[in-house]
Design an enzyme around this catalytic site. Structure first.
Site, PDB file in Angstrom:
ATOM      1  CD  GLU A   1     -10.801  -1.677   8.339  1.00 31.71           C
ATOM      2  OE1 GLU A   1     -10.963  -0.588   7.662  1.00 31.71           O
ATOM      3  OE2 GLU A   1      -9.912  -2.645   7.238  1.00 31.71           O
TER       4      GLU A   1
ATOM      5  CB  SER B   1     -12.025  -4.959   4.997  1.00 32.10           C
ATOM      6  OG  SER B   1     -12.425  -3.339   5.262  1.00 32.10           O
TER       7      SER B   1
ATOM      8  NE  ARG C   1      -4.186  -1.166  10.511  1.00 30.14           N
ATOM      9  CZ  ARG C   1      -4.981  -1.191   9.986  1.00 30.14           C
ATOM     10  NH1 ARG C   1      -6.410  -0.839   9.977  1.00 30.14           N
ATOM     11  NH2 ARG C   1      -4.495  -0.277   8.764  1.00 30.14           N
TER      12      ARG C   1
ATOM     13  NE  ARG D   1      -3.925  -2.518   0.353  1.00 31.53           N
ATOM     14  CZ  ARG D   1      -4.942  -2.980   0.887  1.00 31.53           C
ATOM     15  NH1 ARG D   1      -6.040  -2.122   2.437  1.00 31.53           N
ATOM     16  NH2 ARG D   1      -5.391  -3.916   1.190  1.00 31.53           N
TER      17      ARG D   1
ATOM     18  NE  ARG E   1      -5.552   2.580  11.665  1.00 29.95           N
ATOM     19  CZ  ARG E   1      -7.748   2.091  11.884  1.00 29.95           C
ATOM     20  NH1 ARG E   1      -7.672   1.188  12.860  1.00 29.95           N
ATOM     21  NH2 ARG E   1      -7.961   3.345  11.716  1.00 29.95           N
ATOM     22  CG  HIS E   2      -1.927   2.979   8.419  1.00 30.17           C
ATOM     23  ND1 HIS E   2      -3.449   3.685   8.942  1.00 30.17           N
ATOM     24  CD2 HIS E   2      -3.191   2.928   7.475  1.00 30.17           C
ATOM     25  CE1 HIS E   2      -4.332   4.066   8.731  1.00 30.17           C
ATOM     26  NE2 HIS E   2      -4.303   2.932   7.963  1.00 30.17           N
TER      27      HIS E   2
ATOM     28  CD  GLU F   1      -2.658   3.019   2.772  1.00 26.16           C
ATOM     29  OE1 GLU F   1      -2.596   2.827   4.562  1.00 26.16           O
ATOM     30  OE2 GLU F   1      -4.059   2.235   2.986  1.00 26.16           O
TER      31      GLU F   1
HETATM   32  P1  AMO Z   1      -8.621  -3.768   3.036  1.00 28.98           P
HETATM   33  O1  AMO Z   1      -7.889  -2.763   2.066  1.00 28.98           O
HETATM   34  O2  AMO Z   1      -9.577  -3.130   4.308  1.00 28.98           O
HETATM   35  O3  AMO Z   1      -9.584  -4.457   1.816  1.00 28.98           O
HETATM   36  O4  AMO Z   1      -7.198  -4.386   3.629  1.00 28.98           O
HETATM   37  C1  AMO Z   1      -7.536  -5.228   4.515  1.00 28.98           C
HETATM   38  C2  AMO Z   1      -7.091  -5.450   5.853  1.00 28.98           C
HETATM   39  O5  AMO Z   1      -6.005  -5.629   5.916  1.00 28.98           O
HETATM   40  C3  AMO Z   1      -5.260  -4.465   6.972  1.00 28.98           C
HETATM   41  N1  AMO Z   1      -4.698  -3.138   6.285  1.00 28.98           N
HETATM   42  C4  AMO Z   1      -3.844  -2.862   6.949  1.00 28.98           C
HETATM   43  N2  AMO Z   1      -1.890  -2.966   7.842  1.00 28.98           N
HETATM   44  C5  AMO Z   1      -1.409  -2.583   8.072  1.00 28.98           C
HETATM   45  N3  AMO Z   1      -0.943  -1.723   6.848  1.00 28.98           N
HETATM   46  C6  AMO Z   1      -2.207  -0.795   6.849  1.00 28.98           C
HETATM   47  N4  AMO Z   1      -1.267  -0.215   5.943  1.00 28.98           N
HETATM   48  C7  AMO Z   1      -3.266  -1.629   5.985  1.00 28.98           C
HETATM   49  N5  AMO Z   1      -3.807  -1.571   5.637  1.00 28.98           N
HETATM   50  C8  AMO Z   1      -5.125  -2.830   5.687  1.00 28.98           C
HETATM   51  C9  AMO Z   1      -6.388  -4.340   7.613  1.00 28.98           C
HETATM   52  C10 AMO Z   1      -7.722  -4.280   6.459  1.00 28.98           C
HETATM   53  O6  AMO Z   1      -8.872  -5.263   7.369  1.00 28.98           O
HETATM   54  N6  AMO Z   1      -9.644  -6.106  -1.061  1.00 28.98           N
HETATM   55  C11 AMO Z   1     -10.382  -6.227   0.505  1.00 28.98           C
HETATM   56  C12 AMO Z   1     -10.853  -6.794   1.522  1.00 28.98           C
HETATM   57  C13 AMO Z   1     -11.427  -8.239   0.801  1.00 28.98           C
HETATM   58  O7  AMO Z   1     -12.772  -7.393   0.701  1.00 28.98           O
HETATM   59  O8  AMO Z   1     -11.610  -9.079  -0.079  1.00 28.98           O
HETATM   60  C14 AMO Z   1      -9.290  -4.918   1.183  1.00 28.98           C
HETATM   61  O9  AMO Z   1      -8.059  -5.268   0.897  1.00 28.98           O
HETATM   62  O10 AMO Z   1      -6.427  -5.287   9.060  1.00 28.98           O
HETATM   63  P1  ATP Z   2      -8.412   0.164   5.198  1.00 24.35           P
HETATM   64  O1  ATP Z   2      -9.534   0.576   4.875  1.00 24.35           O
HETATM   65  O2  ATP Z   2      -7.393   0.477   4.049  1.00 24.35           O
HETATM   66  O3  ATP Z   2      -8.011  -1.566   5.282  1.00 24.35           O
HETATM   67  P2  ATP Z   2      -8.174   1.359   7.207  1.00 24.35           P
HETATM   68  O4  ATP Z   2      -9.266   1.471   7.531  1.00 24.35           O
HETATM   69  O5  ATP Z   2      -7.252   1.106   8.640  1.00 24.35           O
HETATM   70  O6  ATP Z   2      -7.404   0.314   6.370  1.00 24.35           O
HETATM   71  P3  ATP Z   2      -7.855   4.001   6.095  1.00 24.35           P
HETATM   72  O7  ATP Z   2      -9.615   3.676   5.865  1.00 24.35           O
HETATM   73  O8  ATP Z   2      -6.835   4.290   5.348  1.00 24.35           O
HETATM   74  O9  ATP Z   2      -6.561   2.542   7.313  1.00 24.35           O
HETATM   75  O10 ATP Z   2      -7.803   5.531   7.221  1.00 24.35           O
HETATM   76  C1  ATP Z   2      -8.712   4.619   8.645  1.00 24.35           C
HETATM   77  C2  ATP Z   2      -8.398   5.177   9.201  1.00 24.35           C
HETATM   78  O11 ATP Z   2      -7.159   5.312   9.610  1.00 24.35           O
HETATM   79  C3  ATP Z   2      -9.118   6.883   9.326  1.00 24.35           C
HETATM   80  O12 ATP Z   2      -9.946   6.751   9.904  1.00 24.35           O
HETATM   81  C4  ATP Z   2      -7.943   7.779   9.624  1.00 24.35           C
HETATM   82  O13 ATP Z   2      -8.817   8.710  10.265  1.00 24.35           O
HETATM   83  C5  ATP Z   2      -7.303   7.188   9.576  1.00 24.35           C
HETATM   84  N1  ATP Z   2      -5.496   7.043   9.165  1.00 24.35           N
HETATM   85  C6  ATP Z   2      -5.210   6.778   7.801  1.00 24.35           C
HETATM   86  N2  ATP Z   2      -4.407   7.785   7.319  1.00 24.35           N
HETATM   87  C7  ATP Z   2      -3.976   8.533   8.403  1.00 24.35           C
HETATM   88  C8  ATP Z   2      -2.419   9.295   8.204  1.00 24.35           C
HETATM   89  N3  ATP Z   2      -1.764   9.026   7.579  1.00 24.35           N
HETATM   90  N4  ATP Z   2      -3.029  10.078   9.767  1.00 24.35           N
HETATM   91  C9  ATP Z   2      -3.486  10.037  10.501  1.00 24.35           C
HETATM   92  N5  ATP Z   2      -4.780   8.398  10.375  1.00 24.35           N
HETATM   93  C10 ATP Z   2      -4.896   7.813   9.691  1.00 24.35           C
END
Ligand code: AMO
Ligand code: ATP
Length: 477
Positions: A398, A401, A451, A240, A248-249, A242
């Protein structure tokens, strides 16, 4: 007939000679006739003593007590019970009385970080990485220093236990999947289209073209369903791009993905996923109790993860979550409810409300607003503002998803256009062809392994649940 791979944890209190290979955790000369070693294997420590007596010379005592910390040595000696338990050891009721010591691999005299300093909990994050000291004035190495020296950091008792939990999550996930007749798949990570849509994608030079690193196995796991595989799963890296510098990212994480056909309703798959998580979380508690207890010494929340009652996941709808938050004084406007998702702060607050009300740290929200879900998500046939999609949460954050997927080509192309994606774009063609050629109804989900580990153990940072974390600032080690 010595066994050089003998593990301390296999020792019994029977007095016998053993040969072990281990790391020197600490070495000290007590007197001209006596030296002590603390030996370490996978974070476990045992004391070894060497005393001058025929045939052990004073020179041997000096050599042993002067060994560089972290060197790997082979020690032969007699297991005995110490007069009093060794409080600084993990195995306190036994010690080794050394006959022979050989150097196997010498560590440098100056290490960039002491393993014992990385054992001091918890690493507090500061913007400037300034030196921090604990209540006794001893240095606390910052998370940055620990991650910069991750090989040393992995040697601590806590890191050892955390990496066992990661291993356990992956094992339990595959165990559950295989037991259910799911097939293990390996989909490409070098891809021609941005899987999840959007711009969070790393570009790679692919000979004379542009390729991407897969944002998820989404399109391929669905194409496997179109290929009549019915029930599939994968454990693989997810990339990703991002620029999220949060606790948590990660920019690369271990994704646990599955996809499955259903007969009548997507809730068949949702229930399958709920049971999966209950299985993983309850088995972690059972099989890794020792590791959890170790981690708890540094991260007190590790041992208090509350599983749902009666072995069944708690499932609420997104709008139930909205209502619970409203009761607690957090009101979302009509527009916010349908066009936004919960913010991170709202998610955490909801997690606390649900823990207080239902006594569980694991729960599921179903029926998210369509506007916040990716293009492949099926709208709720009874109310198109919502979707047949779900998120799973641990401690209010989360971890998964998932959704029922659109399996009708016309609906799919429409959904793509409504999300600003071009169905004729190169790279989507193969995916869309799968639906033109017929595809059964299906649903699935994606879990973030790091996570799950982080929230199960209550760790303050996802980097602690990644072997060699990747984030916007970090591409090494
Ligand atoms: P999504 O984008 O929500 O869904 O990602 C699925 C799960 O991956 C984890 N996750 C992360 N963990 C660490 N760092 C990150 N930047 C990050 N982003 C996401 C979270 C999240 O719930 N294709 C869909 C899944 C599906 O529908 O099958 C998807 O990728 O735990
Ligand atoms: P995903 O939806 O990709 O599975 P996720 O739900 O944990 O992963 P995002 O949907 O990208 O992540 O963002 C979820 C929350 O994380 C958002 O509500 C946002 O507040 C927070 N977030 C994302 N990026 C940042 C950032 N750079 N700084 C602070 N908060 C962030």
């Amino acid at each position: 007939d010595v066994n050089p791979t003998t593990r301390f944890t296999d020792f019994t209190d029977e007095e016998k000679e053993v040969t072990v290979v281990a790391r020197v955790d600490n070495a000290r000369v007590q007197s001209a006739k006596l030296a002590f070693l603390m030996l370490r294997q996978q974070g476990q420590k045992i004391q070894a003593v060497i005393a001058a007596a025929e045939p052990i010379s004073r020179q041997m005592i000096k050599f042993t007590g002067g060994l560089n910390v972290n060197s790997i040595v082979q020690v032969t000696g007699l297991i005995k019970k110490p007069e009093i338990p060794i409080s600084s050891a993990t195995i306190q009721h036994l010690e080794i009385h050394i006959h022979k010591v050989y150097m196997i691999s010498e560590a440098a005299q100056m290490l960039p970080m002491q393993v014992k300093d990385a054992e001091r909990p918890p690493p507090v994050e500061t913007a400037d990485d300034a030196p921090q000291v604990d209540s006794e004035g001893a240095p606390i190495v910052t998370l940055k220093t620990r991650l910069d020296n991750r090989v040393l950091d992995l040697q601590t008792e806590t890191s050892q236990a955390i990496t066992w939990i990661s291993s356990g999550v992956a094992q339990l996930f595959s165990e559950y999947m295989i037991k259910s007749g799911s097939r293990w798949i390996f989909t490409p990570k070098l891809v021609g289209a941005a899987t999840e849509g959007g711009s969070n994608v790393f570009e790679v030079k692919y000979f004379k073209r542009t390729g991407y690193l897969a944002q998820s196995p989404q399109l391929y796991k669905q194409m496997c369903i179109a290929g009549d595989m019915e029930n599939v799963f994968e454990i693989a890296p997810v990339f990703r791009a991002e620029d999220s510098n949060t606790h948590r990212h990660l920019t690369e994480f271990a994704g646990l993905d599955f996809e499955k056909t259903f007969d009548h309703h997507y809730h068949e798959v949702l229930e399958f996923a709920e049971d999966l998580l209950v299985f993983i979380l309850s088995q972690l508690k059972e099989r890794y109790a020792a590791q959890i207890a170790t981690i708890q010494k540094s991260y007190p929340k590790a041992g208090d993860f509350k599983l749902p009652k009666h072995g069944k996941a708690l499932r609420l709808n997104y709008m139930d979550g909205v209502a619970l938050l409203k009761e607690a004084g957090v009101d979302m406007s009509e527009q916010e409810r349908f066009e936004n998702d919960f913010s991170t702060a709202m998610e955490k607050q909801l997690g606390q409300i649900i823990r207080d009300k239902y006594d569980t740290d694991f729960y599921v929200l179903d029926k998210f607003p369509m506007a916040v879900r990716p293009f492949y998500t099926k709208a709720d046939p009874s109310d198109a503002r919502f979707s047949n999609s779900y998120d799973f949460f641990m401690r209010g954050e989360e971890i998964m998803s998932g959704a029922q997927r659109i399996n009708d080509i016309t609906e799919l192309e429409e959904s793509m256009r409504s999300k600003g994606l071009d169905p004729t774009q190169e790279g989507f063609e193969d995916y869309l062809n799968a639906f033109r050629q017929g595809c059964p109804p299906h649903a699935g989900g994606g879990l973030g392994m790091n996570r799950i580990v982080m929230f199960f153990l209550g760790l303050p940072n996802v980097r602690l649940a990644s072997l060699f974390p990747r984030d916007p600032q970090r591409l090494r080690p």
